[in-house]
Design a protein around this motif. Structure first.
Motif, PDB file in Angstrom:
ATOM      1  N   LYS A   1     -61.087  50.157  13.790  1.00  0.00           N
ATOM      2  CA  LYS A   1     -59.815  49.453  13.985  1.00  0.00           C
ATOM      3  C   LYS A   1     -59.718  48.938  15.416  1.00  0.00           C
ATOM      4  CE  LYS A   1     -56.906  50.286  10.989  1.00  0.00           C
ATOM      5  NZ  LYS A   1     -56.741  49.706   9.656  1.00  0.00           N
ATOM      6  N   LEU A   2     -59.486  47.631  15.524  1.00  0.00           N
ATOM      7  CA  LEU A   2     -59.212  47.051  16.841  1.00  0.00           C
ATOM      8  C   LEU A   2     -57.704  46.896  16.989  1.00  0.00           C
ATOM      9  CD1 LEU A   2     -61.761  44.175  17.573  1.00  0.00           C
ATOM     10  CD2 LEU A   2     -61.471  46.312  18.818  1.00  0.00           C
ATOM     11  N   LEU A   3     -57.179  47.330  18.116  1.00  0.00           N
ATOM     12  CA  LEU A   3     -55.740  47.288  18.346  1.00  0.00           C
ATOM     13  C   LEU A   3     -55.400  46.249  19.398  1.00  0.00           C
ATOM     14  CD1 LEU A   3     -55.278  51.149  18.640  1.00  0.00           C
ATOM     15  CD2 LEU A   3     -54.947  49.769  16.593  1.00  0.00           C
ATOM     16  N   ALA A   4     -54.167  45.772  19.349  1.00  0.00           N
ATOM     17  CA  ALA A   4     -53.732  44.794  20.356  1.00  0.00           C
ATOM     18  C   ALA A   4     -53.787  45.440  21.735  1.00  0.00           C
ATOM     19  CB  ALA A   4     -52.315  44.347  20.047  1.00  0.00           C
TER      20      ALA A   4
ATOM     21  N   THR B   1     -51.481  48.476  23.337  1.00  0.00           N
ATOM     22  CA  THR B   1     -50.982  49.465  22.377  1.00  0.00           C
ATOM     23  C   THR B   1     -51.076  50.868  22.982  1.00  0.00           C
ATOM     24  OG1 THR B   1     -51.821  48.108  20.579  1.00  0.00           O
ATOM     25  CG2 THR B   1     -51.294  50.398  20.029  1.00  0.00           C
TER      26      THR B   1
ATOM     27  N   ASP C   1     -48.898  53.510  21.384  1.00  0.00           N
ATOM     28  CA  ASP C   1     -48.454  54.450  20.358  1.00  0.00           C
ATOM     29  C   ASP C   1     -49.512  54.456  19.256  1.00  0.00           C
ATOM     30  OD1 ASP C   1     -47.227  56.069  18.570  1.00  0.00           O
ATOM     31  OD2 ASP C   1     -45.643  54.657  18.010  1.00  0.00           O
TER      32      ASP C   1
ATOM     33  N   GLY D   1     -49.830  56.024  14.130  1.00  0.00           N
ATOM     34  CA  GLY D   1     -50.250  55.517  12.831  1.00  0.00           C
ATOM     35  C   GLY D   1     -51.762  55.628  12.640  1.00  0.00           C
ATOM     36  N   VAL D   2     -52.504  55.232  13.668  1.00  0.00           N
ATOM     37  CA  VAL D   2     -53.970  55.297  13.599  1.00  0.00           C
ATOM     38  C   VAL D   2     -54.409  56.760  13.457  1.00  0.00           C
ATOM     39  CG1 VAL D   2     -56.100  54.844  14.882  1.00  0.00           C
ATOM     40  CG2 VAL D   2     -54.239  53.213  14.972  1.00  0.00           C
TER      41      VAL D   2
ATOM     42  N   ARG E   1     -52.772  59.183  12.177  1.00  0.00           N
ATOM     43  CA  ARG E   1     -52.455  59.666  10.830  1.00  0.00           C
ATOM     44  C   ARG E   1     -53.555  59.243   9.845  1.00  0.00           C
ATOM     45  NH1 ARG E   1     -47.478  58.536  11.030  1.00  0.00           N
ATOM     46  NH2 ARG E   1     -46.817  60.621  11.541  1.00  0.00           N
TER      47      ARG E   1
ATOM     48  N   SER F   1     -45.051  57.064   8.983  1.00  0.00           N
ATOM     49  CA  SER F   1     -44.749  55.925   9.855  1.00  0.00           C
ATOM     50  C   SER F   1     -43.241  55.705   9.981  1.00  0.00           C
ATOM     51  CB  SER F   1     -45.394  54.650   9.306  1.00  0.00           C
ATOM     52  OG  SER F   1     -46.782  54.816   9.256  1.00  0.00           O
TER      53      SER F   1
ATOM     54  N   THR G   1     -43.640  50.559  13.664  1.00  0.00           N
ATOM     55  CA  THR G   1     -44.586  51.519  13.086  1.00  0.00           C
ATOM     56  C   THR G   1     -45.036  51.096  11.682  1.00  0.00           C
ATOM     57  OG1 THR G   1     -42.722  52.870  12.377  1.00  0.00           O
ATOM     58  CG2 THR G   1     -43.792  53.527  14.406  1.00  0.00           C
TER      59      THR G   1
ATOM     60  N   PHE H   1     -52.259  47.338  12.794  1.00  0.00           N
ATOM     61  CA  PHE H   1     -51.809  47.903  14.069  1.00  0.00           C
ATOM     62  C   PHE H   1     -51.862  46.849  15.162  1.00  0.00           C
ATOM     63  CE2 PHE H   1     -53.208  51.710  11.761  1.00  0.00           C
ATOM     64  CZ  PHE H   1     -52.026  52.416  11.818  1.00  0.00           C
ATOM     65  N   TYR H   2     -52.696  45.855  14.933  1.00  0.00           N
ATOM     66  CA  TYR H   2     -52.861  44.798  15.915  1.00  0.00           C
ATOM     67  C   TYR H   2     -51.550  44.050  16.137  1.00  0.00           C
ATOM     68  CZ  TYR H   2     -55.334  41.336  18.591  1.00  0.00           C
ATOM     69  OH  TYR H   2     -55.778  40.553  19.617  1.00  0.00           O
TER      70      TYR H   2
ATOM     71  N   PRO I   1     -47.192  45.499  18.160  1.00  0.00           N
ATOM     72  CA  PRO I   1     -46.417  45.172  19.369  1.00  0.00           C
ATOM     73  C   PRO I   1     -45.734  43.806  19.292  1.00  0.00           C
ATOM     74  CG  PRO I   1     -48.634  45.924  19.940  1.00  0.00           C
ATOM     75  CD  PRO I   1     -48.622  45.663  18.468  1.00  0.00           C
TER      76      PRO I   1
END
Lengths: 449, 296
Positions: free
Chosen positions: A265-268, A271, A273, A276-277, A279, B12, B263, B271-272, B275
């Motif tokens: 998973k790539l996140l912005a 980030t 928090d 979620g990841v 979990r 979530s 969330t 998740f990206y 925000p």
């Protein structure tokens, strides 16, 4: 008798005067001696001149810091060799680069006073070194303006890139190539910098985005392939150039090492928090979680996972500096990571690097990329002395042909501009960072489930 | 036996409620100050930052993170009440004789300057490393659902604080005075309500709410750096605009929507994009209902 008595009194008086004069003389001599010693002491010890000015660049007020060293004895002569760079004293990169100001100061003291400057053949003298730094506040737009200023107004001979490939990649066409100033890419390198035919950039680092022995975590995956304990791995990263490079290279190397990738998973960027990841990871329960983010963010992820009751068999982080070990405490135990140098290395000037860092008040545990700065300074000295003149073109040519010994071993700059300094695997064991792979450089045994 | 995806969604939502609760505390402070004093306090997020950093250093000095957080809270609440009142008297009060528009613009400029000053001061005093604490309690298991202990505790704390604020505004003289000034400043003045003292108290209370937000933000594992303030102010403003300015119930709704949206976006879409959802929500509200959900 009376005369004798008088004479006796005179003699006593004379003796008294003599003693007084002697005492005064002794005190005066002592004071002169002490003060001479003091002044001699001052004259041989270096005076660091740090000139800080506020300058306005593109509407932003920022700091311009010039560090020079002066001594009364055996000071290098000639025009100074000027090195230009920015560091980030504000913003995202501040925890990772702000300490370089102190390191630069200590290195300058050493190069100007112990090494007596840099030999310039054309001038027939050793010239002093001067560093001009600006605070780029972690902002790419400001960095471009500041590097332009360094190239055009400060007329530096050589540039050192700021932290991060995302900022560095913008500086190459905008400054290095445009004004033909050699730039050494410090903690900033990515594939797209080296496949466009740029002529004025070099880096000591290997092309770490590759999925071969040059890969960022190549040694780590080699170690996993040999130890064979892990079966599954998850990848989480921020969507920034450097992290993506290490993330993609890591995924490919993991497959080659026989690991099953069960989550990626790539996140912005930004980030923080991760609940979620975490979990999702908890439901998958991989053996290893590979975190491709900045050190403090990796630490944050591990803390949040611990609060959520998730602990994989091993965490691997691509960066651990900036308070990682201290902030995690016992949670840091067993975490693995990658680095270009550790104190267990015994190559050229390793002891000097340790000493300079110690004088600068920087622990290598918190400032893990300082060795790159040291390698870059080693490159600059070698290139200028090889070039024989304070000329950008000549220095650039010498940089591209460089073959020297560094704190991290022999460095050869290849035809595309990048070097061959790779990373070793470290593991945090009992709160200490130990080199665990490759075996010929390891000072501790890899601990795994 | 529940579907793992269902568990992820429920988890979530809980995370979103807690996050929304923290946003609520921060936004309520900003909303109160804006409503009563007519001031947009841009440095509000920096109060969150300062309280978070102070909590970090107090708990580190004590060595026990949870005890440190508790002790820090008892120190920070009176301290930030005084700071808030002083800020009003020293920086805002001289502007109150100006027109409403001048007061608003002047306050934005002054508090923006204060924000920069606080950021640099905090960076110098506390360093620039992101700080976070690790409380270290075992997470609570509700069947297959696992919730970090402090997230659940935070939810309860926020409900208690929200109830306290509601009671304070409804039943105490100062609270009623605050509401009266928010509704109609001139009428409140004619009724003999001391506007200056009420505004100063509101500034103090708003700053305390920001500080409580900072403590809970840190205690829930979020990182605090000297530069986090402005982004939190923007988040709080988003909550206020979504809920409707001047409406405390609207702020509650806005905070919950924003927290849960962030969330759930992560869990359901990506998740990206989590925000970015606050900006999207802001745009949607501004287009459909420019005055916010409860705005009139």
């Amino acid at each position: 008798m009376g005369g004798g008595a008088f004479m006796g009194i005179r003699k006593v008086k004379q003796n008294g005067v003599t003693r007084t004069v002697a005492t005064v003389l002794a005190i005066v001599l002592l004071l002169i001696g002490l003060s001479s010693g003091y002044f001699i002491g001052v004259s041989v010890s270096p005076t660091v001149v740090t000139k800080t000015q506020l300058v306005t660049v593109g509407g932003t007020v920022t700091e311009r810091i010039t560090i020079t060293i002066t001594t009364a004895v055996a000071q290098p002569t000639g025009p100074p060799l000027k090195i230009g760079m920015t560091i980030s004293k504000d913003g995202l990169f501040a925890p990772l680069t702000s300490g370089y100001e102190a390191f630069n100061r200590e290195w300058l003291k050493w190069v100007n006073n112990v090494r007596k400057g840099v030999w310039v053949r054309e001038l027939g003298v050793r010239v002093p070194v001067e560093i001009i730094m600006y605070d780029d506040k972690s902002r790419p737009d400001l960095a471009i303006q500041l590097y332009t200023k360094l190239a055009t107004e400060d007329n530096v001979h050589i540039l050192v890139s700021p932290y991060s490939a995302d900022i560095g990649i913008q500086l190459i066409p905008a400054v290095a190539e445009r004004f033909r100033v050699p730039m050494i890419m410090a903690e900033a390198s990515t594939k797209d910098m080296w496949n466009k035919g740029y002529k004025y950039i070099v880096t000591p680092m290997v092309p770490y985005w590759e999925d071969n022995e040059n890969g960022w975590a190549a040694n780590y995956f080699d170690m996993l392939a040999k130890t064979k304990w892990a079966k599954t791995i998850a990848f989480v990263g921020w969507d920034i150039t450097w992290a993506i490079d290490t993330y993609n290279s890591g995924k490919s190397l993991a497959r080659k090492a026989g690991l099953q990738i069960v989550y990626d998973k790539l996140l912005a960027p930004g980030t923080t928090d991760f609940s979620g990841v975490i979990r999702e990871l908890k439901t998958i329960n991989p053996d290893i979680v590979y975190l491709a983010m900045f050190g403090p963010i990796n630490a944050l992820f591990i803390k949040q996972a611990a609060e959520a009751g998730f602990k994989p068999k091993e965490w691997h982080v691509i960066e651990y500096g900036a308070g990682f070990v201290e902030s995690l405490g016992p949670l840091a135990e067993g975490v693995t990571s990658d680095i270009f140098w550790t104190p267990s290395f015994k190559y050229y000037q390793s002891d000097l690097l340790n000493e300079l860092m110690s004088r600068a008040g920087l622990s290598w545990v918190d400032w893990e990329w300082t060795e790159l700065r040291m390698i870059i300074f080693q490159m600059i000295i070698a290139a200028v002395e090889e070039a024989g003149k304070l000329d950008r073109e000549a220095i650039n040519e010498a940089l591209h042909k460089l073959q020297i010994m560094t704190v991290s071993g022999p460095l050869i700059i290849g035809p595309q501009g990048y070097g061959n300094i790779g990373l070793v695997t470290i593991q945090i064991q009992n709160g200490r960072i130990q080199t665990v792979w490759p075996p010929h450089l390891a000072n501790a045994t890899y601990v795994h489930p | 036996m529940f579907d793992p995806y269902f568990i992820i969604i429920i988890g979530s939502v809980i995370d979103g409620l807690v996050l929304g609760g923290i946003y609520l505390l921060i936004s309520l402070g900003l909303s109160l100050i804006f409503g009563v004093a007519g001031v947009l306090n841009v440095s509000h997020g920096d109060m969150v930052m300062l309280a978070g950093l102070l909590t970090f250093f107090i708990s580190n000095a004590i060595g026990l993170q949870l005890l440190g957080v508790v002790i820090a809270t008892t120190v920070i609440i009176p301290l930030f009440l005084i700071i808030g009142i002083l800020l009003y008297y020293c920086l805002i009060r001289p502007l109150t004789k100006r027109t409403k528009q001048e007061l608003l613009i002047g306050s934005i400029l002054i508090t923006l300057g204060l924000s920069f000053l606080l950021q640099d001061l905090a960076a110098t005093v506390f360093g620039t490393l992101p700080r976070s604490v690790y409380i270290g309690f075992e997470p609570i298991k509700l069947g297959e659902l696992v919730v970090p202990f402090f997230r659940l505790a935070t939810f309860i704390i926020i409900v208690v604080i929200a109830f306290f604020i509601w009671s304070f505004l409804k039943y105490t003289f100062t609270g009623m005075a605050m509401r009266a000034v928010t509704n109609n400043r001139e009428v409140a003045l004619s009724l003999g309500i001391p506007i200056d003292i009420t505004a100063a108290m509101t500034f103090g209370a708003g700053t305390v709410l920001a500080a409580l937000g900072g403590i809970l933000y840190l205690a829930n594992g979020f990182p605090i750096t000297p530069f986090v303030g402005l982004s939190l102010t923007v988040k709080a403003l988003t909550v206020i605009v979504i809920g409707g300015t001047g409406k405390l119930t609207g702020t509650v709704i806005g905070a919950v929507i924003l927290g849960v949206a962030e969330t759930l976006t992560g869990a359901v879409i990506s998740f990206y994009w989590a925000p970015a959802i606050s900006i999207l929500l802001l745009l949607i509200v501004l287009v459909i209902k420019p005055k916010g959900i409860l705005g009139e």
